[in-house]
Scaffold this active site. Structure first.
Site, PDB file in Angstrom:
ATOM      1  CB  CYS A 214      -1.007   0.151   1.231  1.00 54.72           C
ATOM      2  SG  CYS A 214      -0.293  -0.323   2.695  1.00 54.72           S
TER       3      CYS A 214
ATOM      4  CG  HIS B 231      -0.720   4.482   3.251  1.00 52.22           C
ATOM      5  ND1 HIS B 231      -1.584   4.323   4.550  1.00 52.22           N
ATOM      6  CD2 HIS B 231      -0.259   3.237   3.068  1.00 52.22           C
ATOM      7  CE1 HIS B 231      -1.447   3.082   4.690  1.00 52.22           C
ATOM      8  NE2 HIS B 231      -0.651   2.212   4.162  1.00 52.22           N
TER       9      HIS B 231
END
Lengths: 351, 351, 351, 351
Positions: free
Chosen positions: C150, C243
């Site tokens: 990710c 993120h």
């Protein structure tokens, strides 16, 4: 006192166990000499076994101590502070009491047992007399004393001075409880970040039952519960430490706001008279600003041992509404048990 | 409908104003054609004037629109959604109503005025008849309709189905309210991160008064408040959107848990019958998991227009306890006003 | 397409598994027909086995589906999306590939294996040709394709358009990663509330290795890693999803800010040309406001499939600095795998 | 010392002003005797003027003190700690210095002025000699000394011991800064709850310029900046107190990990030798656990005056990577200025 009383800690690696270590560091009466935890931790040093999670450093002396298994052995001192989960407590605590230990427990396992004192020294310090009816005490000199649940503590500290003067009849309480109350790892961050969980298993039942026992009267070898009805709503919020509670209250005798505030601010009891080392100077502090108490600003009052009350105002249904805060892992757990230990020493149950 | 009804927004740059824009984008009946904000913003484009704070992008058509001053002018459409703070609303809203506008307001300024309908379409859609007694209506055809406070909304949606069937007599409610309810910049992060603020100015009084008016009965040209007593404790928590409330409830007629749950789940009303575009299919949804509702998981049910109820259980003092959640800036503010606007059109007050 | 392609999900009850279910609900090509989880969950319904943790309701059809054990069986469809932890993936994924399944995996277990394509369709969609060198493919027609970590995803989406035009030579990156990246229960709230954890095991190594493979060139039956040096600092912050990363960048050829921004905004690739259903219209979006991107406001751009870049400014040491964001459980996990599945179908690997 | 030195505080009601009051309470050398704030606060008592926001109670003596306007007057003591915003500082601080006051400032307004010392006592305590070239000093005996920005402080404390031994050549740093760094009301909760803001105006420029001046050499009446290149990425996270930073570092001479760690742990300087009351015993502490330092657990080390370093590991591009933490309102603001005040007294600039 020339030599300190050695103490042991059951459940020493958990959230409350760590608070015991922090609060007993530099304690004038007690010295930690024995630490126990689950089998997984046994035979490790404490530093290896515990993920220290407090903002004061782990004391070096404790870091190097060996962790023992959770069973009575020759090395365990007479006085044991216990921070076990209820399932473990169910078997481990009686084993220690039977082996002659003074078990001062934070667990819920035996709080409601008829011959086990459930004690807040400011509220019902005389209930320790129940010890004498415990079979352990008769057989081995061991015994067990408990303190209430963290959410019960602040509430009962606020109710006790009013109960004495005016009689508490009915109580509504909605709690907003800190995550440290669930231990570690405890509440997953995905559950609580930017969220509220409106459910804590068994918490409402504990608050309702424990409050009645704490405010009850010792009658020979048993406690008669106080005749008050309590309805609790327990909620978990994204706060690190400090349980706050919204309370509505019905009294038996009429009381003015000033009388209630005076009853809180002037409340002084056994631990203050006995000058117990962990006793706060003022067990209940009233703050007059409308946005107080708050967990972040007020939880450390009286070194985390005072309950802080605020926003006293009339209630449309009962008599009065207010907010109360207490530090859940200090006043509501480890500090509560240590204060109980100090009371037991002052009362001569621990030499 | 061949052509959409043009609408304006007062207070268009604030937290609720932005929700109006978001919710009215692609609305089947209404189209935003006029935006107003404080003098500081006037004559800028909306993109310059507003700090867009929602997770869907600012629509390009709106971004380029000119922001008008907050005064009636020729360009302002008949239908005005108002998201002003109460002080501004006090003078601006009547000026628009007097000038012939239909002011559908989210402000608290006139909610309790005798001739101003305070309306939740599912609860008291008939109260809009009060419009006819407004002097503005008689003079210019303008009028004013309001929706309740965000903390009142979820509660009254949960109470209404029970009030109809069993009669609601007494209500204790402790709220845990989201920060978006305080607007932007609103709550400073230093006040709320890891904290709870147990005080929201005037909020408890609003909940108590508005609930009685909403559940009251229209009697000719006035509303007789419902005879229920409500005691509220209002708290602010670190949640972005979604107000949850711990409720204890006394009913006039006995009710079983299944009956209460059925009353909630089966509750369908005027907006559902009229198929108003913003009406949720199911206005009140009961969730049976003990840890539901929660703001993070449940606030968007029914596109943010459903109230979600859970944890129905007996109360030691009253009859029942439960938790209720509603989205404070959708169902509790902009969505509420839009649904009121849709009702007014269905009822013929807006052409 | 007259009939949808049936798909299965390995690790269906976890955080990424739930995203698979959410994103595949109403997917135009794929339909979930098989769900597997650990033995503890097997033979329960999905609703019993999973603690659903997303803000859209669990689809009723899925809720009632039986959870299978994590082993190939006759009922498992050809196409399997896998959301297993690396240890489980190590044995389970090859078992499925050997049994003839197309394993489209989000796990790190085989990403760096020489014959396993590590694919972002916008970046290196041609790397799927490695499938043909897999022994599983030769033996049973089964194969394995992976998507990156990710934290790698957003970075490489931002680097790819620049790498093509100017050559990326050196990259510093400091990540601020969301808690959902650690799964459920994942990060304890006591660790992250009001805190940052500056350590995510193995994350920095993954980012460094995966970036070089993703930007590398297919050379017959193997991939030659890109010659770029990357130094990563990975941090966990109290953000639910999304993120963000602070990046400093050295290019091989000089580039003006406008050229870089244009390279990002105009970047269109294979999935956009093939009109894959999950492909975002614009894979990389540049936002010019200095405080963008932010996780809360920008993570859902392109239905969570776009990377959002901002704050391009000169770097004192390298050439340029910027911020990049991508949704870690959509673009960085389940959505990435689904897009890979769509690519494989478009390329004829899945019928 | 028989009598304490009286001190005044400019900007006494703000976040840093409150820290000054907290840290100076019970200070062995200094006593707060004068408080000033903006005109809005002047002539109120401090308790009326300030919204006290720290978890220790507002000292009663301070609560009752009158707040003065922010202008030099007879009642203001020689030594003035200043916590003004830069715009206010621009005019107010020189007015005090011209009037003969020793202005020890936390503001950025004059940090980079050629004749104003920018001082961290552990790093460049000799730079105070610049005072002698200030025109204020020549005219009235007044002068000005500043401490660096809160984000510069931790970084430079970590760099200084390495710069002395190995020479620091290049530094990449990505900060994750606490909300208290933005003052009160400061960061709106809607901006930061569950979010990161990747922008703090002017912060990166300050870090870059201040670090070079702090590590520079005094050369007669001026400071030659250190020849190091620094590239900063500044981010705001949902942390109450404590700035952490991810750092990559290039040294001029090769250094082993053990040498670097030893350089940090053994770093002792002027304030430690002079036994300044606020000097931490160990200014830089290396923690070896991979997940340390963290703001919540480590910000209070050395009473908030130590920088804590961790995760030293090789960097793919430069030599080393590490994490550093320091308390932004103690070591990075009020504590920094107080330590500067103590140094000035030890050096004889204040009698």
């Amino acid at each position: 006192m020339t030599k300190k009383i050695p103490v042991g800690i059951l459940g020493a690696t958990g959230t409350v166990g760590q608070r015991f270590i922090q609060l007993l560091e530099a304690h004038p009466w007690f010295e930690v000499e024995w630490l126990a935890a689950s089998d997984r931790s046994a035979d490790k040093t404490y530093a290896e076994a515990a993920k220290w999670n407090l903002s004061t450093p782990l004391p070096a002396r404790i870091a190097g101590m060996q962790v023992s298994p959770s069973a009575p052995d020759r090395s365990a001192p007479k006085l044991i502070f216990a921070a076990l989960d209820p399932t473990a407590a169910k078997t481990i605590e009686p084993a220690f009491a039977a082996a002659g230990h003074a078990v001062v427990s934070n667990s819920s396992a035996f709080r409601m047992a008829e011959d086990v004192p459930l004690v807040i020294p400011e509220v019902n310090g005389d209930h320790t007399q129940l010890i004498k009816s415990q079979k352990w005490y008769k057989n081995s000199g061991g015994f067990m004393v408990t303190n209430p649940n963290c959410s019960t503590m602040g509430l009962v500290l606020a109710l006790a001075p009013l109960h004495r003067k005016f009689g508490v009849q009915k109580v509504f309480v909605a709690t907003m409880q800190a995550i440290s109350g669930a231990g570690y790892p405890g509440v997953p961050s995905l559950d609580i970040l930017g969220n509220v969980i409106h459910y804590i298993a068994n918490e409402e039942q504990k608050m309702e039952a424990e409050s009645r026992k704490l405010l009850g009267l010792l009658d020979g070898a048993s406690v008669t519960s106080a005749e008050l009805t309590l309805s609790a709503h327990c909620n978990r919020v994204a706060v690190e430490d400090g349980h706050t509670e919204s309370v509505s209250l019905q009294l038996r005798k009429p009381a003015q706001a000033e009388e209630i505030i005076a009853a809180w601010n002037e409340f002084r009891c056994l631990p203050q008279k006995l000058k117990l080392p962990s006793a706060p100077e003022q067990p209940v502090i009233y703050e007059s600003a409308p946005d107080r108490p708050q967990p972040r600003l007020d939880r450390d009052r009286g070194r985390g041992m005072s309950a802080v009350v605020g926003r006293l105002r009339p209630c449309n249904i009962f008599d009065w509404k207010f907010t109360v805060l207490s530090h859940n892992t200090i006043r509501g757990a480890a500090g509560a048990a240590i204060l109980n230990g100090e009371l037991l020493r002052a009362q001569g149950y621990i030499a």
